[in-house]
Structures are given as structure tokens and as C-alpha cells.
Design an enzyme around this catalytic site. Structure first.
Site, PDB file in Angstrom:
ATOM      1  N   TRP A  35      -6.987  74.741  62.609  1.00 52.28           N
ATOM      2  CA  TRP A  35      -5.676  74.253  63.064  1.00 52.28           C
ATOM      3  C   TRP A  35      -5.853  73.077  64.028  1.00 52.28           C
ATOM      4  O   TRP A  35      -5.173  72.058  63.902  1.00 52.28           O
ATOM      5  CB  TRP A  35      -4.879  75.370  63.747  1.00 52.28           C
ATOM      6  CG  TRP A  35      -3.640  74.873  64.417  1.00 52.28           C
ATOM      7  CD1 TRP A  35      -3.501  74.513  65.734  1.00 52.28           C
ATOM      8  CD2 TRP A  35      -2.375  74.630  63.798  1.00 52.28           C
ATOM      9  NE1 TRP A  35      -2.230  74.065  65.970  1.00 52.28           N
ATOM     10  CE2 TRP A  35      -1.515  74.136  64.807  1.00 52.28           C
ATOM     11  CE3 TRP A  35      -1.877  74.790  62.507  1.00 52.28           C
ATOM     12  CZ2 TRP A  35      -0.181  73.803  64.553  1.00 52.28           C
ATOM     13  CZ3 TRP A  35      -0.544  74.461  62.258  1.00 52.28           C
ATOM     14  CH2 TRP A  35       0.278  73.966  63.266  1.00 52.28           C
ATOM     15  N   HIS A  55       4.578  72.231  64.118  1.00 54.03           N
ATOM     16  CA  HIS A  55       4.772  73.384  64.992  1.00 54.03           C
ATOM     17  C   HIS A  55       5.944  74.264  64.566  1.00 54.03           C
ATOM     18  O   HIS A  55       6.077  75.383  65.067  1.00 54.03           O
ATOM     19  CB  HIS A  55       4.869  72.950  66.453  1.00 54.03           C
ATOM     20  CG  HIS A  55       3.510  72.738  67.040  1.00 54.03           C
ATOM     21  ND1 HIS A  55       2.818  71.557  66.879  1.00 54.03           N
ATOM     22  CD2 HIS A  55       2.701  73.575  67.717  1.00 54.03           C
ATOM     23  CE1 HIS A  55       1.640  71.679  67.451  1.00 54.03           C
ATOM     24  NE2 HIS A  55       1.541  72.890  67.972  1.00 54.03           N
ATOM     25  N   TYR A  89       4.410  66.084  64.661  1.00 51.30           N
ATOM     26  CA  TYR A  89       3.990  67.138  65.574  1.00 51.30           C
ATOM     27  C   TYR A  89       5.013  68.286  65.558  1.00 51.30           C
ATOM     28  O   TYR A  89       4.658  69.453  65.466  1.00 51.30           O
ATOM     29  CB  TYR A  89       3.818  66.591  66.995  1.00 51.30           C
ATOM     30  CG  TYR A  89       3.310  67.620  67.962  1.00 51.30           C
ATOM     31  CD1 TYR A  89       1.947  67.832  68.123  1.00 51.30           C
ATOM     32  CD2 TYR A  89       4.186  68.408  68.695  1.00 51.30           C
ATOM     33  CE1 TYR A  89       1.470  68.793  68.994  1.00 51.30           C
ATOM     34  CE2 TYR A  89       3.723  69.371  69.571  1.00 51.30           C
ATOM     35  CZ  TYR A  89       2.365  69.563  69.713  1.00 51.30           C
ATOM     36  OH  TYR A  89       1.909  70.529  70.567  1.00 51.30           O
TER      37      TYR A  89
END
Length: 111
Positions: A75, A22, A18
Site C-alpha cells: 500500500w 483513501h 489521494y
């Protein structure tokens, strides 16, 4: 300006993935956020729990715009395998922007 916040979770074992994703958010997704009137977005992480905070002109309109953007939807689909909603259930990429948590306190030295 609306202040919006909500909680989500990262699936167990997907925390580093994650963070990695990002660190490289797709440029078109960032452009979509700007086009949708998002002035600021922060995501905080504690273990598997995510807390998202944003400042946006009109949250409902921003959610609509982002939900109709092919790249932003792509996304969210990219994130789906590593995400869970606030209740630990499956993440719905077509409902990536749920109702905001109610704000119970706000302080700003300039207000």
C-alpha cells in the site's frame, strides 16, 4: 494509549487521486492497522498538506508491525508516486510512520 500526529504532503496535482485511493483502502491494510493496535486514524487535508492523527497502544510497535506487513508495505509503495514527506522531499514507503510531532496541548472533557 498514545496519541500520534505527523505531517506529509500530496504531490501537486495528485490531491483528488489521494482522496480517491483513501476512499477504497484495501481491507488487509485496515486489518493490519487493527492488528498493530491502532484504535483510530484520521487524515486531514488542507490543499496539499496532510495531517495524520492516530491513537495507538504502542506507536513504535505498530510501525514495526506495519513495516513488516507485505500488504501494508505494498500500500505504501502504491502511495509513493503521489506523496511527499513533510519537507516536500520524496516519500519513503519503508518509513511510512515517522516520529510523531510533539504534543503541546490536550483537552478532553472526560479527563
Amino acid at each position: 494509549m498514545q496519541r500520534v500526529a505527523f505531517v506529509m504532503h500530496v504531490k501537486d496535482g495528485q490531491e483528488e487521486e489521494y482522496i480517491r485511493r483513501h476512499r477504497a483502502v484495501w481491507p488487509q491494510v485496515l486489518a493490519d492497522l487493527e492488528s498493530a493496535g491502532v484504535e483510530q486514524m484520521n487524515i486531514f487535508m488542507a490543499g496539499r498538506q496532510l495531517f495524520l492523527y492516530m491513537e495507538v497502544a504502542d506507536y513504535a510497535e505498530a510501525a514495526r508491525i506495519l513495516g513488516e506487513s507485505p500488504e501494508s508495505l505494498r500500500w505504501e509503495q502504491y502511495m509513493e508516486p503521489i506523496m511527499e514527506d513533510a519537507g516536500g522531499q520524496g516519500y519513503d514507503p519503508e518509513n511510512a510512520y515517522p516520529e510523531s510531532l510533539p504534543e503541546v496541548f490536550f483537552w478532553n472533557k472526560g479527563a
